[in-house]
Design an enzyme around this catalytic site. Structure first.
Site: not given
Length: 58
Positions: A34-36, A40
């Site tokens: 997942a970002h942010p 990551e």
């Protein structure tokens, strides 16, 4: 796995799974990171190790 810096606790769980699974970089690179998030960074490192960097620097 060596970790230094703020919020490394966020990466401990994922790093433990990678280590205990004995996952290869190409296997980890396929997972969603997942970002942010700090996780990551682990994902992008494994993409680079698998020869498929997300970001290419000149």
């Amino acid at each position: 796995v060596h970790m230094v810096g703020d919020r490394m606790g966020e990466q401990v769980g994922e790093a433990q799974l990678i280590y205990n699974w004995e996952a290869l970089p190409a296997e980890v690179a396929q997972l969603v990171h997942a970002h942010p998030t700090q996780n990551e960074a682990l994902g992008e490192a494994h993409l680079a190790l698998a020869g498929k960097p997300l970001h290419i620097s000149d």
